[in-house]
Design a protein around this motif. Structure first.
Motif, short mmCIF file in Angstrom:
data_model
loop_
_atom_site.label_atom_id
_atom_site.label_comp_id
_atom_site.label_asym_id
_atom_site.label_seq_id
_atom_site.Cartn_x
_atom_site.Cartn_y
_atom_site.Cartn_z
N GLU A 65 -7.59 -4.76 8.12
CA GLU A 65 -8.02 -5.95 7.40
C GLU A 65 -7.71 -7.22 8.20
OE1 GLU A 65 -7.51 -2.56 4.80
OE2 GLU A 65 -6.08 -3.56 6.15
N ARG A 66 -6.54 -7.27 8.79
CA ARG A 66 -6.17 -8.44 9.59
C ARG A 66 -6.92 -8.47 10.91
NH1 ARG A 66 -0.28 -6.99 8.15
NH2 ARG A 66 0.01 -8.02 6.15
N THR B 83 -3.03 -4.53 10.80
CA THR B 83 -3.83 -3.69 9.92
C THR B 83 -5.32 -3.94 10.17
OG1 THR B 83 -3.85 -5.34 8.16
CG2 THR B 83 -2.02 -3.76 8.16
N ALA C 129 -9.84 -7.69 11.36
CA ALA C 129 -11.18 -8.20 11.12
C ALA C 129 -11.20 -9.73 11.17
CB ALA C 129 -11.69 -7.72 9.76
N GLU C 130 -10.02 -10.34 11.03
CA GLU C 130 -9.93 -11.80 10.97
C GLU C 130 -9.39 -12.43 12.24
OE1 GLU C 130 -9.19 -13.04 6.47
OE2 GLU C 130 -7.52 -11.86 7.26
N GLU D 186 0.84 -1.20 0.00
CA GLU D 186 0.00 0.00 0.00
C GLU D 186 0.87 1.25 0.00
OE1 GLU D 186 -3.35 0.11 -0.31
OE2 GLU D 186 -3.10 -2.04 -0.68
#
Length: 291
Positions: free
Chosen positions: A268-269, A266, A271-272, A51
Motif C-alpha cells: 500500500e505504501r 508495505t 503504491a504511494e 493486520e
C-alpha cells in the motif's frame, strides 16, 4: 465542591482500572499465537501490526492511534497485550518491571509475516535519485553493525550509558545540501525526543517551517542511520517531528526528502512512495503486563 468532584473522579478512575484488571487475561505462558485465542491483543492504527492482530483467532481488541495509548490501555487492563517490534520491547520493558513480552518467532511460533512487513526502509518520493544513492550507503553497513547499533539505542533509551556508537562517520566540513527527514520522534528505540539534555548522538529537531525547536533533540536507531547516510552523501541532516499519518504526504508534497521512521515498505505504501533497501528487520512481539 471542586475537591469533592476531583475525589470522585479519582475514585472512578481507580474503579475503572480495577475492573479492567479483573477482566484481563494472563498471556505470559503463551508459546505461540495459537495460545492467544479469544484474548485482547491491540496494535497501532495504520501499521502492519494492525493486520497481524487479525491472525489471532477471536481477538477482540481494537487499534490505537499511538503506542502511548496502548500502554495506558494495557496498564488499566483494557487489553491483554499489544503488538510491537522486538527493539521496542527491549527499550520499554527494562525500564518497567511490571512489563514483559512474548518472545515469539515470525512464521514459526509467531505471526505469519514477510521480510517487508517486519523490516523497515527509508521512504522517498517517487522517482527520486536519492533511492540509489542511499542504497549504496546502506550496503556498506554490515548486519552485525546494525544489530549492535540497535542494542545500543535500546540501552540509551532505557537510560543506560553508552560510550561510543557502533555506527558513526565524520560530518562533512562543507555540506553540499540538506537531507530533510521525517519521523514521529516517539517510537523507542527507533526514534524518540530528548528534552533539554541530548543523549549520545542526538540531533536538533525542526518544525515544518524549518525553525529549530528549542530544547528538543531526536535520537534513536533511525536517527543514527539517517545521520550516517547524510554524512556519507555530504549533506547536513535535519530532523522533522511529524505525526505518523502525515509522514507519507510530507514526502509526496516535498516537505521533507525522506521518511526514516521504522516504516515497513508495505504494498500500500509502495503504491504511494518509493522505498530503499531495508535497514533493519525484526520479530513481532507482544508486550504484556505481568500478573
Amino acid at each position: 465542591m471542586k475537591k469533592v468532584l476531583a475525589l470522585l473522579l479519582v475514585l472512578l478512575t481507580v474503579a475503572l482500572a480495577a475492573c479492567g484488571n479483573s477482566t484481563s487475561t494472563d498471556i505470559s505462558g503463551a508459546k505461540s499465537i495459537a495460545d492467544l485465542k479469544n484474548t485482547k491483543i491491540a496494535a497501532q492504527t495504520g501499521t502492519f501490526h494492525a493486520e497481524a492482530m487479525k491472525q489471532i483467532e477471536g481477538n477482540t481488541a481494537k487499534t490505537y492511534p499511538e503506542f502511548a495509548d496502548m500502554l495506558t490501555a494495557l496498564k488499566s487492563g483494557a487489553i491483554d497485550g499489544y503488538i510491537a517490534e522486538e527493539p521496542t520491547a527491549l527499550a520499554l520493558c527494562p525500564n518497567d518491571d511490571t512489563l514483559d513480552y512474548l518472545r515469539l518467532v515470525n512464521n514459526d511460533t509467531g505471526f505469519t509475516a514477510t521480510d517487508k512487513q517486519t523490516g523497515v526502509a527509508i521512504g522517498i518520493k517517487k522517482g527520486s535519485d536519492l533511492k540509489d544513492r542511499i542504497n549504496a550507503v546502506l550496503a556498506e553497513i554490515p548486519a552485525e553493525t546494525r544489530y549492535a547499533l540497535m542494542l545500543q539505542m535500546a540501552d540509551i533509551s532505557a537510560g543506560k550509558t553508552v560510550e561510543s556508537l557502533a555506527l558513526s562517520s565524520e560530518a562533512p566540513a562543507e555540506p553540499t545540501g540538506t537531507l530533510k527527514i521525517a519521523m514521529e520522534c516517539a517510537y523507542e528505540p527507533f526514534n524518540w525526543t530528548d528534552l533539554n539534555t541530548p543523549s549520545l548522538g542526538a540531533v536538533q529537531i525542526y518544525d515544518v517551517n524549518g525553525n529549530a525547536k528549542e530544547g528538543q533533540y531526536a535520537n534513536g536507531y533511525d536517527v543514527q542511520i539517517a545521520q550516517y547516510v547524510a554524512n556519507k552523501l555530504g549533506l547536513k541532516l535535519e530532523v522533522y517531528a511529524i505525526e505518523w499519518e502525515s509522514l507519507v504526504p510530507a514526502v509526496q508534497f516535498g516537505t521533507v526528502d525522506a521518511i526514516v521512521a521504522g516504516m515497513s515498505p508495505t504494498p500500500e505504501r509502495e503504491a504511494e512512495i518509493d522505498f530503499t533497501e531495508m535497514y533493519y528487520s525484526s520479530n513481532l512481539v507482544i508486550i504484556y503486563k505481568k500478573k
